[in-house]
Design a protein around this motif. Sequence first.
Motif: not given
Length: 201
Positions: A52, A168, A170, A193
């Motif tokens: 991330l 994804y 985040n 993210r």
Amino acid sequence: MSKSIAVVLLSGLLAACAADAPDPTAAIVVPVYSRSANGSESSNGGNFGTPLAAAEEVMPAGVVNQSRARGNARFRLNAAGDTLAYRLIVANIENVFQAHIHRAAAGVNGPIVVWLYPSTAPVPGEPGQGRIDGVIARGTITAGNLVGPLAGSSLAALLDEIKNGNAYVNVHTNDGVAPTNTGPGDFPGGEMRGQLEKRGH
């Protein structure tokens, strides 16, 4: 028994054992990721994850994200293909109040499909909590934890999105003071993210 007879017997035993031993250079094939007849992932499960970073976050127009936050999201599918164990790890970040898996391709914002922080329950944490580091959330995800466009689907639906590059993770931050998007520790739409991907076992 004489020494020579003992040596002959021992040699015979070793030869017999060697004949039964497998070839040490033969390839070992272990299925890691396959789909069962009912459509779920099976065999030995599988690993998924992503680093991330702030650079991966899609910010609103005019908002600059210079956060130095970093993190890692790790997921492990069980052998039955119906549970994902996860760990969410962060560093250099403040005021985390939510984290999720979203459904969308890289560079695009999308809807939440699984909550990760504070837990898989769809309830945000308190804003303005200050600095947080290390493993901040861990747990298991089942089909019952899917929300938004995947609510009511099997876990295989989420796994398909991940394999297709369409999911994804985040991490959202909020200092609890208006206005929002004022800098690191205050990006309610997401501060860092990473696009989820299949990883080796």
